[in-house]
Design a protein around this motif. Structure first.
Motif, mmCIF file in Angstrom:
data_model
loop_
_atom_site.group_PDB
_atom_site.id
_atom_site.type_symbol
_atom_site.label_atom_id
_atom_site.label_comp_id
_atom_site.label_asym_id
_atom_site.label_seq_id
_atom_site.Cartn_x
_atom_site.Cartn_y
_atom_site.Cartn_z
ATOM 1 N N VAL A 221 -13.093 9.554 -8.289
ATOM 2 C CA VAL A 221 -12.900 10.556 -9.336
ATOM 3 C C VAL A 221 -12.716 11.937 -8.713
ATOM 4 O O VAL A 221 -11.851 12.718 -9.116
ATOM 5 N N ALA A 222 -13.520 12.241 -7.698
ATOM 6 C CA ALA A 222 -13.439 13.548 -7.057
ATOM 7 C C ALA A 222 -12.127 13.730 -6.302
ATOM 8 O O ALA A 222 -11.509 14.800 -6.359
ATOM 9 N N ILE A 223 -11.693 12.702 -5.591
ATOM 10 C CA ILE A 223 -10.428 12.783 -4.850
ATOM 11 C C ILE A 223 -9.269 12.991 -5.817
ATOM 12 O O ILE A 223 -8.409 13.861 -5.610
ATOM 13 N N VAL B 67 -12.119 13.135 1.062
ATOM 14 C CA VAL B 67 -11.448 12.079 1.823
ATOM 15 C C VAL B 67 -12.170 11.837 3.143
ATOM 16 O O VAL B 67 -12.432 10.681 3.531
ATOM 17 N N HIS B 68 -12.507 12.908 3.836
ATOM 18 C CA HIS B 68 -13.218 12.804 5.112
ATOM 19 C C HIS B 68 -14.557 12.091 4.924
ATOM 20 O O HIS B 68 -14.915 11.190 5.702
ATOM 21 N N GLY C 15 1.161 12.879 -2.538
ATOM 22 C CA GLY C 15 1.464 13.245 -1.164
ATOM 23 C C GLY C 15 0.372 14.086 -0.532
ATOM 24 O O GLY C 15 0.120 14.000 0.682
ATOM 25 N N HIS C 16 -0.304 14.904 -1.331
ATOM 26 C CA HIS C 16 -1.413 15.709 -0.818
ATOM 27 C C HIS C 16 -2.571 14.806 -0.381
ATOM 28 O O HIS C 16 -3.236 15.073 0.618
ATOM 29 N N VAL C 17 -2.809 13.750 -1.150
ATOM 30 C CA VAL C 17 -3.864 12.802 -0.781
ATOM 31 C C VAL C 17 -3.496 12.095 0.509
ATOM 32 O O VAL C 17 -4.313 11.965 1.430
ATOM 33 N N ASP C 18 -2.248 11.642 0.614
ATOM 34 C CA ASP C 18 -1.796 10.940 1.809
ATOM 35 C C ASP C 18 -1.927 11.836 3.040
ATOM 36 O O ASP C 18 -2.337 11.374 4.115
ATOM 37 N N ALA C 19 -1.581 13.121 2.889
ATOM 38 C CA ALA C 19 -1.689 14.057 4.013
ATOM 39 C C ALA C 19 -3.144 14.280 4.408
ATOM 40 O O ALA C 19 -3.476 14.373 5.602
ATOM 41 N N ARG D 40 -9.138 1.918 -11.815
ATOM 42 C CA ARG D 40 -9.461 2.496 -13.136
ATOM 43 C C ARG D 40 -9.819 3.972 -13.016
ATOM 44 O O ARG D 40 -9.354 4.800 -13.790
ATOM 45 N N TRP D 41 -10.681 4.301 -12.058
ATOM 46 C CA TRP D 41 -11.141 5.685 -11.953
ATOM 47 C C TRP D 41 -9.990 6.626 -11.614
ATOM 48 O O TRP D 41 -9.889 7.720 -12.174
ATOM 49 N N LEU D 42 -9.115 6.197 -10.722
ATOM 50 C CA LEU D 42 -7.944 7.010 -10.390
ATOM 51 C C LEU D 42 -7.045 7.181 -11.604
ATOM 52 O O LEU D 42 -6.559 8.281 -11.896
#
Length: 264
Positions: free
Chosen positions: A62-64, A81-82, A112-116, A192-194
């Motif tokens: 949820v936070a990501i 993410v870290h 793309g921001h998540v992937d980076a 689901r959360w995403l």
């Protein structure tokens, strides 16, 4: 009542917030010198992240998603993410899959921001970026893919749909449900959360209500967890948006517990 409401001593609350910040992100928090900084330490980490209503894996997802879709500063997204990777609560493959999933519900630009952020964290933690399964490795029949997508829609959403002949509706049936939702690198509950963060950010009534209902009707999420989700979602979305989602959760929980469909 907040589960952390017994923290009546300000110093104790701040200490817990600093400890949880470090635990959640895997990074040493900077000194809190402004009211804004202090609110992260004393409220978000000390009180919200210490609550037991959602497991840590769900809170990370949820936070990501929330950090990525709110267009906030990159440090928040990277910290989550870290921390998720360092704690091994989410694997690199699962995180890569989460970036794909969030792209569908929040837009490929935000995905793309998540992937980076994943790439940066993998390098910092000296992890192995394991190869992911291809979107589809074998040829397929287009009609068969559509039929498969329709069946997957029924399974995920708990009601029939996913039809239509426009390019957009075909993409929902063929790609979103025909391919992405049935990929096994990330479990359905995590998806689901995403999805919930993505549809809540859309401010679109039908996706919000239907996905909140389906999260409970599928058995992926419990009604009490949906209430906790609203609080977690509000951290990055803000309280006004979260108030709308709170109303939708109340309504869909009532429909679910009365045995009604999402639209009554």
């Amino acid at each position: 009542m907040y589960q952390g409401s017994n923290l009546l001593d300000p110093a104790e609350r701040s200490a817990r917030g600093e400890a949880l910040h470090h635990e959640v992100t895997g990074l040493k928090p900077a000194k809190a010198v402004t009211p804004y900084d202090q609110s992260w330490r004393d409220f978000i980490f000390a009180e919200v992240w210490s609550r037991e209503g959602l497991d840590r894996r769900a809170r990370y997802l949820v936070a990501i998603a929330g950090a990525a879709l709110s267009s906030g500063e990159d440090g928040h997204l990277y910290g989550y993410v870290h921390g998720a990777l360092k704690s091994k609560i989410l694997s690199v493959v699962e995180m890569r899959e989460a970036a794909l999933h969030l792209s569908v519900y929040g837009g490929w630009s935000r995905g793309g921001h998540v992937d980076a952020a994943i790439t940066k964290a993998v390098k910092a933690l000296k992890l192995v970026d394991e190869p992911c399964a291809p979107i589809r490795g074998e040829p397929w029949d287009q009609r068969a893919r559509g039929d498969f997508g329709g069946n997957e829609f029924m399974k995920v959403m708990t009601f029939a749909g996913g039809g239509g002949e426009t390019p957009y509706l075909e993409a929902i049936r063929n790609f979103v449900f025909g391919e992405m939702w049935n990929r096994r690198a990330l479990d359905e509950r995590s998806r689901r959360w995403l999805t919930l963060v993505g549809v809540c950010e859309s401010c679109a009534e039908t996706p919000i209500k239907s996905h909140i209902y389906a999260a409970m009707a599928s058995g992926n999420c419990k009604p009490a967890e949906m209430q906790e989700f609203v609080l977690a979602y509000g951290i990055h979305a803000g309280w006004p948006k979260a108030s709308v989602i709170q109303g939708a959760v109340f309504a869909m929980t009532r429909n679910f517990e009365m045995g009604l469909g999402w639209n009554g």
